[in-house]
Design an enzyme around this catalytic site. Sequence first.
Site, PDB file in Angstrom:
ATOM      1  N   ASP A 210     -55.994 -66.217   7.951  1.00 27.35           N
ATOM      2  CA  ASP A 210     -56.544 -66.395   6.050  1.00 27.35           C
ATOM      3  C   ASP A 210     -54.985 -65.607   5.466  1.00 27.35           C
ATOM      4  O   ASP A 210     -55.265 -65.712   4.496  1.00 27.35           O
ATOM      5  CB  ASP A 210     -56.826 -64.900   6.403  1.00 27.35           C
ATOM      6  CG  ASP A 210     -55.635 -63.447   7.267  1.00 27.35           C
ATOM      7  OD1 ASP A 210     -55.751 -63.766   8.665  1.00 27.35           O
ATOM      8  OD2 ASP A 210     -55.852 -62.271   5.836  1.00 27.35           O
TER       9      ASP A 210
ATOM     10  N   GLU B 137     -50.258 -65.248  26.287  1.00 27.35           N
ATOM     11  CA  GLU B 137     -50.776 -64.024  25.304  1.00 27.35           C
ATOM     12  C   GLU B 137     -49.490 -63.639  26.426  1.00 27.35           C
ATOM     13  O   GLU B 137     -48.938 -63.528  27.204  1.00 27.35           O
ATOM     14  CB  GLU B 137     -51.705 -63.576  25.734  1.00 27.35           C
ATOM     15  CG  GLU B 137     -51.707 -61.959  25.369  1.00 27.35           C
ATOM     16  CD  GLU B 137     -51.675 -62.028  23.573  1.00 27.35           C
ATOM     17  OE1 GLU B 137     -52.182 -62.639  22.783  1.00 27.35           O
ATOM     18  OE2 GLU B 137     -50.328 -61.400  23.259  1.00 27.35           O
TER      19      GLU B 137
ATOM     20  N   THR C 251     -62.321 -66.634  15.719  1.00 28.39           N
ATOM     21  CA  THR C 251     -61.424 -65.582  16.468  1.00 28.39           C
ATOM     22  C   THR C 251     -62.152 -64.013  16.085  1.00 28.39           C
ATOM     23  O   THR C 251     -62.621 -63.464  14.847  1.00 28.39           O
ATOM     24  CB  THR C 251     -60.558 -65.754  16.826  1.00 28.39           C
ATOM     25  OG1 THR C 251     -60.059 -65.269  15.550  1.00 28.39           O
ATOM     26  CG2 THR C 251     -60.248 -67.868  16.122  1.00 28.39           C
ATOM     27  N   GLU C 252     -61.400 -63.307  16.944  1.00 26.80           N
ATOM     28  CA  GLU C 252     -61.517 -61.827  16.495  1.00 26.80           C
ATOM     29  C   GLU C 252     -61.318 -62.026  15.165  1.00 26.80           C
ATOM     30  O   GLU C 252     -61.728 -61.208  14.500  1.00 26.80           O
ATOM     31  CB  GLU C 252     -60.622 -61.078  17.208  1.00 26.80           C
ATOM     32  CG  GLU C 252     -61.404 -60.529  18.719  1.00 26.80           C
ATOM     33  CD  GLU C 252     -60.159 -61.294  19.944  1.00 26.80           C
ATOM     34  OE1 GLU C 252     -59.392 -60.992  19.591  1.00 26.80           O
ATOM     35  OE2 GLU C 252     -61.120 -61.972  21.002  1.00 26.80           O
ATOM     36  N   TYR C 253     -59.852 -62.417  14.415  1.00 24.19           N
ATOM     37  CA  TYR C 253     -59.533 -62.421  13.044  1.00 24.19           C
ATOM     38  C   TYR C 253     -60.111 -62.423  12.809  1.00 24.19           C
ATOM     39  O   TYR C 253     -59.975 -61.780  11.215  1.00 24.19           O
ATOM     40  CB  TYR C 253     -57.635 -62.036  13.302  1.00 24.19           C
ATOM     41  CG  TYR C 253     -56.964 -61.245  13.766  1.00 24.19           C
ATOM     42  CD1 TYR C 253     -56.988 -60.954  14.896  1.00 24.19           C
ATOM     43  CD2 TYR C 253     -56.059 -60.767  13.056  1.00 24.19           C
ATOM     44  CE1 TYR C 253     -55.935 -59.694  15.399  1.00 24.19           C
ATOM     45  CE2 TYR C 253     -54.974 -59.091  14.054  1.00 24.19           C
ATOM     46  CZ  TYR C 253     -55.071 -58.866  14.743  1.00 24.19           C
ATOM     47  OH  TYR C 253     -54.429 -57.506  15.242  1.00 24.19           O
ATOM     48  N   GLU C 254     -60.443 -63.859  12.716  1.00 26.14           N
ATOM     49  CA  GLU C 254     -61.333 -64.379  11.846  1.00 26.14           C
ATOM     50  C   GLU C 254     -62.473 -63.964  11.297  1.00 26.14           C
ATOM     51  O   GLU C 254     -62.479 -63.844  10.233  1.00 26.14           O
ATOM     52  CB  GLU C 254     -61.546 -65.896  12.390  1.00 26.14           C
ATOM     53  CG  GLU C 254     -62.534 -66.772  11.228  1.00 26.14           C
ATOM     54  CD  GLU C 254     -62.249 -68.371  12.440  1.00 26.14           C
ATOM     55  OE1 GLU C 254     -61.985 -68.077  13.398  1.00 26.14           O
ATOM     56  OE2 GLU C 254     -62.612 -68.937  11.645  1.00 26.14           O
TER      57      GLU C 254
ATOM     58  N   GLU D 271     -54.056 -72.452  23.956  1.00 26.47           N
ATOM     59  CA  GLU D 271     -53.720 -71.821  22.843  1.00 26.47           C
ATOM     60  C   GLU D 271     -52.762 -70.899  22.947  1.00 26.47           C
ATOM     61  O   GLU D 271     -52.810 -69.939  23.928  1.00 26.47           O
ATOM     62  CB  GLU D 271     -55.621 -70.569  22.900  1.00 26.47           C
ATOM     63  CG  GLU D 271     -55.825 -70.364  21.748  1.00 26.47           C
ATOM     64  CD  GLU D 271     -57.206 -68.748  21.552  1.00 26.47           C
ATOM     65  OE1 GLU D 271     -57.130 -68.781  22.819  1.00 26.47           O
ATOM     66  OE2 GLU D 271     -56.837 -68.035  20.602  1.00 26.47           O
TER      67      GLU D 271
ATOM     68  N   ASP E 116     -49.433 -63.757  13.613  1.00 22.46           N
ATOM     69  CA  ASP E 116     -48.692 -63.005  13.523  1.00 22.46           C
ATOM     70  C   ASP E 116     -48.234 -63.809  12.304  1.00 22.46           C
ATOM     71  O   ASP E 116     -47.149 -64.491  12.637  1.00 22.46           O
ATOM     72  CB  ASP E 116     -47.497 -61.975  14.437  1.00 22.46           C
ATOM     73  CG  ASP E 116     -48.832 -61.667  15.467  1.00 22.46           C
ATOM     74  OD1 ASP E 116     -49.823 -60.875  14.809  1.00 22.46           O
ATOM     75  OD2 ASP E 116     -48.298 -61.165  16.423  1.00 22.46           O
TER      76      ASP E 116
HETATM   77  C1  SAM Z   1     -52.928 -61.099  14.951  1.00 26.46           C
HETATM   78  S1  SAM Z   1     -52.904 -61.521  16.582  1.00 26.46           S
HETATM   79  C2  SAM Z   1     -54.271 -62.773  16.656  1.00 26.46           C
HETATM   80  C3  SAM Z   1     -55.652 -62.893  17.736  1.00 26.46           C
HETATM   81  C4  SAM Z   1     -56.787 -64.137  18.410  1.00 26.46           C
HETATM   82  N1  SAM Z   1     -55.958 -65.223  18.534  1.00 26.46           N
HETATM   83  C5  SAM Z   1     -57.149 -63.962  16.735  1.00 26.46           C
HETATM   84  O1  SAM Z   1     -57.537 -64.553  16.383  1.00 26.46           O
HETATM   85  O2  SAM Z   1     -58.112 -62.989  17.165  1.00 26.46           O
HETATM   86  C6  SAM Z   1     -51.583 -62.199  17.338  1.00 26.46           C
HETATM   87  C7  SAM Z   1     -51.467 -62.876  19.011  1.00 26.46           C
HETATM   88  O3  SAM Z   1     -50.683 -63.353  19.194  1.00 26.46           O
HETATM   89  C8  SAM Z   1     -50.017 -62.979  20.406  1.00 26.46           C
HETATM   90  N2  SAM Z   1     -48.141 -63.520  20.322  1.00 26.46           N
HETATM   91  C9  SAM Z   1     -47.312 -63.261  19.029  1.00 26.46           C
HETATM   92  N3  SAM Z   1     -46.715 -64.091  19.665  1.00 26.46           N
HETATM   93  C10 SAM Z   1     -46.455 -64.714  20.731  1.00 26.46           C
HETATM   94  C11 SAM Z   1     -45.525 -65.216  21.228  1.00 26.46           C
HETATM   95  N4  SAM Z   1     -44.565 -66.157  21.185  1.00 26.46           N
HETATM   96  N5  SAM Z   1     -45.845 -65.720  22.509  1.00 26.46           N
HETATM   97  C12 SAM Z   1     -47.700 -65.569  22.893  1.00 26.46           C
HETATM   98  N6  SAM Z   1     -47.842 -64.662  22.269  1.00 26.46           N
HETATM   99  C13 SAM Z   1     -47.765 -64.484  21.202  1.00 26.46           C
HETATM  100  C14 SAM Z   1     -50.081 -61.223  20.057  1.00 26.46           C
HETATM  101  O4  SAM Z   1     -49.460 -60.596  21.086  1.00 26.46           O
HETATM  102  C15 SAM Z   1     -51.625 -61.038  19.328  1.00 26.46           C
HETATM  103  O5  SAM Z   1     -52.156 -60.667  20.726  1.00 26.46           O
END
Ligand code: SAM
Length: 230
Positions: A170, A85, A208-211, A58, A134
């Site tokens: 989303d 992460e 997921t949290e964001y979902e 993941e 992101d």
């Molecule tokens: C918007 S959050 C979503 C978190 C979780 N997956 C959720 O759906 O609730 C995106 C996560 O991806 C991580 N992330 C972004 N770019 C990354 C990269 N190149 N390598 C590893 N992690 C990354 C960010 O640090 C952040 O914690």
Amino acid sequence: MHMRKKKNRDARLLKVDGLRVRQAEPVPADPSVESREPAPGKVLLDESFAQKGDLYLEIGCGKGTFACETAKRTLSEDVRLLAVEMNIDAMLMAMEKCASEGCANLKFLNINAEKLPDVLPPGSVSRIYLNFSDPWPRNRDRHRRLTSEKFLQVYRQLLAPGGDIRFKTDNRGLFDFSVESFKQNGFEIAEISYDLHSSEWNEGNIVTEYEQKWSEKGFPIHYLRASLSQ
Ligand SMILES: C[S@@+](CC[C@H](N)C(=O)[O-])C[C@H]1O[C@@H](n2cnc3c(N)ncnc32)[C@H](O)[C@@H]1O
């Protein structure tokens, strides 16, 4: 994800250290010895984690809700998940969750996903989850999106034949960009829905949290599964 440095971070990281995998120090290869060790500079996953069954990734696991729930519902000795992460504070929260809920067959790696080929052998991964990556909406930041060409080339190297990527968001702009990007980089779209929660693919979906946050606000969740074209 913006996150403040956690209080007592170093002490807390030590407590959950057993849940982490780290990059091994490069060791000189001895060509006369046939070894099961990974090539120099590859991650040394411990035996039980690395050397049998399927490995799922993941990428961007955030605070770990999806990873922990996946561990409880679907992982086994033969199917393990490595949660990647790059934000150490988010990963600390995910590891603490995993420890307190006793999730097995799940480990964590603190690295930027673009570096994964330096630490995992080619063809060693059978499934990749990208959850609510992101969106980087500005065009000039598009190379940072986890579904941009640079990252898809990384995933191509890591995936075993028959492997696939499951992507949820989303964000319609990111989703449309990703559909094209997968197609242009040698993937086939095997499953797609613009409203996952009312689709045939929702059974067994792990939220997921964001979902949770965005679907509660009424946003439909977009989903696709992409597999490597033969
Ligand atoms: C918007 S959050 C979503 C978190 C979780 N997956 C959720 O759906 O609730 C995106 C996560 O991806 C991580 N992330 C972004 N770019 C990354 C990269 N190149 N390598 C590893 N992690 C990354 C960010 O640090 C952040 O914690």
